[in-house]
Structures are given as C-alpha cells and as structure tokens.
Design an enzyme around this catalytic site. Sequence first.
Site, PDB file in Angstrom:
ATOM      1  N   GLY A  59       0.825  -1.207   0.000  1.00 36.98           N
ATOM      2  CA  GLY A  59       0.000   0.000   0.000  1.00 36.98           C
ATOM      3  C   GLY A  59       0.854   1.249   0.000  1.00 36.98           C
ATOM      4  O   GLY A  59       1.861   1.326   0.698  1.00 36.98           O
ATOM      5  N   ARG A  78       0.600  -5.517  -5.961  1.00 36.23           N
ATOM      6  CA  ARG A  78       0.703  -6.787  -5.245  1.00 36.23           C
ATOM      7  C   ARG A  78       1.342  -7.812  -6.185  1.00 36.23           C
ATOM      8  O   ARG A  78       1.138  -7.772  -7.395  1.00 36.23           O
ATOM      9  CB  ARG A  78      -0.675  -7.278  -4.818  1.00 36.23           C
ATOM     10  CG  ARG A  78      -1.477  -6.252  -4.022  1.00 36.23           C
ATOM     11  CD  ARG A  78      -0.891  -5.968  -2.657  1.00 36.23           C
ATOM     12  NE  ARG A  78      -1.688  -5.000  -1.920  1.00 36.23           N
ATOM     13  CZ  ARG A  78      -1.370  -4.513  -0.732  1.00 36.23           C
ATOM     14  NH1 ARG A  78      -0.263  -4.917  -0.132  1.00 36.23           N
ATOM     15  NH2 ARG A  78      -2.138  -3.630  -0.127  1.00 36.23           N
ATOM     16  N   ASP A 129       4.895  -4.511   5.935  1.00 37.28           N
ATOM     17  CA  ASP A 129       5.227  -5.877   6.320  1.00 37.28           C
ATOM     18  C   ASP A 129       5.478  -6.784   5.112  1.00 37.28           C
ATOM     19  O   ASP A 129       6.473  -7.511   5.063  1.00 37.28           O
ATOM     20  CB  ASP A 129       4.095  -6.455   7.179  1.00 37.28           C
ATOM     21  CG  ASP A 129       4.392  -7.860   7.661  1.00 37.28           C
ATOM     22  OD1 ASP A 129       5.169  -8.009   8.616  1.00 37.28           O
ATOM     23  OD2 ASP A 129       3.849  -8.809   7.068  1.00 37.28           O
ATOM     24  N   THR A 176       4.469   2.877   5.652  1.00 30.55           N
ATOM     25  CA  THR A 176       3.091   2.400   5.782  1.00 30.55           C
ATOM     26  C   THR A 176       2.332   3.322   6.724  1.00 30.55           C
ATOM     27  O   THR A 176       2.860   3.727   7.767  1.00 30.55           O
ATOM     28  CB  THR A 176       3.036   0.960   6.319  1.00 30.55           C
ATOM     29  OG1 THR A 176       1.684   0.641   6.673  1.00 30.55           O
ATOM     30  CG2 THR A 176       3.916   0.765   7.530  1.00 30.55           C
ATOM     31  N   ASP A 217      -0.048   2.482   8.567  1.00 27.22           N
ATOM     32  CA  ASP A 217      -0.545   1.738   9.728  1.00 27.22           C
ATOM     33  C   ASP A 217       0.358   1.813  10.955  1.00 27.22           C
ATOM     34  O   ASP A 217      -0.066   1.455  12.056  1.00 27.22           O
ATOM     35  CB  ASP A 217      -0.749   0.271   9.364  1.00 27.22           C
ATOM     36  CG  ASP A 217      -1.904   0.064   8.396  1.00 27.22           C
ATOM     37  OD1 ASP A 217      -2.826   0.896   8.408  1.00 27.22           O
ATOM     38  OD2 ASP A 217      -1.875  -0.906   7.629  1.00 27.22           O
ATOM     39  N   ASP A 277       2.811  -0.083  11.839  1.00 23.10           N
ATOM     40  CA  ASP A 277       2.827  -1.418  12.453  1.00 23.10           C
ATOM     41  C   ASP A 277       4.118  -2.194  12.197  1.00 23.10           C
ATOM     42  O   ASP A 277       4.123  -3.424  12.277  1.00 23.10           O
ATOM     43  CB  ASP A 277       1.635  -2.231  11.956  1.00 23.10           C
ATOM     44  CG  ASP A 277       1.645  -2.432  10.446  1.00 23.10           C
ATOM     45  OD1 ASP A 277       2.458  -1.792   9.760  1.00 23.10           O
ATOM     46  OD2 ASP A 277       0.824  -3.233   9.946  1.00 23.10           O
ATOM     47  N   ARG A 316      -6.034  -2.834   9.858  1.00 17.42           N
ATOM     48  CA  ARG A 316      -6.563  -4.200   9.975  1.00 17.42           C
ATOM     49  C   ARG A 316      -6.042  -4.902  11.222  1.00 17.42           C
ATOM     50  O   ARG A 316      -6.793  -5.517  11.957  1.00 17.42           O
ATOM     51  CB  ARG A 316      -6.194  -5.018   8.726  1.00 17.42           C
ATOM     52  CG  ARG A 316      -6.994  -4.664   7.494  1.00 17.42           C
ATOM     53  CD  ARG A 316      -6.805  -5.715   6.408  1.00 17.42           C
ATOM     54  NE  ARG A 316      -5.415  -5.872   6.032  1.00 17.42           N
ATOM     55  CZ  ARG A 316      -4.820  -5.176   5.076  1.00 17.42           C
ATOM     56  NH1 ARG A 316      -5.492  -4.258   4.416  1.00 17.42           N
ATOM     57  NH2 ARG A 316      -3.547  -5.372   4.782  1.00 17.42           N
TER      58      ARG A 316
END
Length: 319
Positions: free
Chosen positions: A11, A72, A103, A125, A127, A129, A171
């Site tokens: 992403g 992807r 990730d 990212t 996120d 994370d 997510r």
Amino acid sequence: MKKIGVLTSGGDAPGMNPAIRAVVRKAIYHNLEVYGIYGGYTGLISGNIQRLDLGSVGDIIHRGGTMLHSARCPEFKTKEGQQKGIKQLQAHGIEGLVVIGGDGSYRGAKALTELGFPCIGVPGTIDNDIPGTDVTIGFDTALNTVIDAIDKIRDTASSHERTFVIEVMGRDAGDIALWAGLAGGAETILIPEEKYDLNDIVERLRKGQERGKKHSIIIIAEGVGSGIEFGKRLKEATNLDTRVSVLGHIQRGGSPTVADRVLASRLGARAVELLIEGKGGRAVGIENNVLVDYDIIDILDKHHKFDRELYKLSQELSI
C-alpha cells in the site's frame, strides 16, 4: 558497490516519494548509479527497471503516493519468483536494493536477503505497524487527514445532535484509530488490540446524555469490524440518531507533512549509507529521534508494540 536499486511495494503511503528522492540523491552524491524498479516486485520480475538521475526525482518531495508505483505480487512469494527478480537485478548490474514499504515488502526483502542479495528495508506504511521504529513513513500524514475529517464531522454531529461512527484504516494495528481518536476527542475508540463490550459503550453514551451531551464521536479501526454494521448495532441498542462515515483510501493520499518528509529523507539516506558500508539485510528505523537499524530477518519475528498507556489515557480523558 557501484549500482543500487530502489522500489516501493504494498500500500502506498505519503512520504514514499521523499524517501525515493533521498535514496536517489544520496546515492548520486556518493557517485553511485541508481535504478528505479517500477511496479514493486511485479516490476522487478518483469524487468521494468530504469536508471534515475537528479531530475528524475525533482519536484516530488511534496507529492503523495509513489512515483515508482506499487502492485501486489503473489508470484514473488515463491522461490522461483524471487530468483527471477535477482536475475533481473544482476542483469542490470545492481548490487544492492532499497525496499520501501510495510510488512509484505519487508518479507520480500527478507527473501532476497536469504538468497544472498543485500536489501535494506525502509518502513513506509500509514498503519505504523512495523517493529524496530517508533513511527513509520506516512503515519503522521494519515493522522492529519483523519483528524481533519473528525473535526469536520464533529461540526455536523453537533449541529444535528447525532452520534457518528467513523471507520478508519488499520486491519491488525489500531494506531491510526488510537492516535486520531485521542487527538480528536473521540468518546470511544475501538481497536483490534482491545476487546470491547457494546453495553459499556451504550452506558458511556447514556451518561453523556444525562449531563447534557448532544453528540458523540466513535472511532473504529477496520480490523475490529465494519463501521456500518457497528453503527446499526449501536442504533438498535440506543435508539440514538446514528450516522457512519468510512474514510477509506482518502487516508493514503495527500501531500506528506513536514514530519513525514523529514523522516523519509533521513531513513532513505541512511539506507544508502548502509549499502555503501557493505551492510545488507538491514531494516532502518527511528527510536527516540535516533536512527537505528536491525537485522531484517529478526525484525519480522517481532510484533509491533501497542501503546497501552496511550489507550488508557484516551479512556480517562473521554469520561
């Protein structure tokens, strides 16, 4: 090392372009040739590789997204796909690779590292994370986008005396919901790391009504579930006038903030330094405003640390 490559994967995140710019200009400053791999690992397998110069990255530091594009690539999860990628790198004389992403991108870089090709991971990212860094590229910009939306929604929530459920991205990690919820004064924040009880939320709303509160904001991370479905359940349980806003991909776009531009520049440049020093298989990050790097294989064995104290504070301040 004379030639390096750079790609973005997964992403997109605001700040990827400043990171690409830093990689290219830092490398050229040290007399290295730089090649951009277009389309992530898909482009690597297909050989969509072009040499970049100073002009290639001119006028991109303020732009969201990624000039190298992203995609992807299920094929790259296979050993055959990874070996195809290495052959393309070798065909162009590329001796080291900077991978900017989250990730999944790191897992691709880890695979190349295990096959003997030196890679450096740069955490990009929204996120937030990725282990081994306090913050990831794109997180700050995404937060500012979300908080801008919360502020605007609060205006209409107040005008119509409504309860608003706002679904944000995340997510597996609830950092966007947690940080934006705290900064936006949300009454309730729902994140994947913590279970919730609908009865507790209903009771919190009831107490707010009793003291004259006319509107409420509830932030829910997508990893908890659908904001639309949660909004239906909440309306049934409270009979309050409830609306739902799903922010979606607006959170990924936009011009990166100063914080993200500076972070991306620092991390991108550090990635090049590591390759120049002959160090591959590393992941760069920032901890307590100090640049750090860890073994990329070890990083993926760790988990992002959820800030439980921040979550507790958000609950205490939303009484």
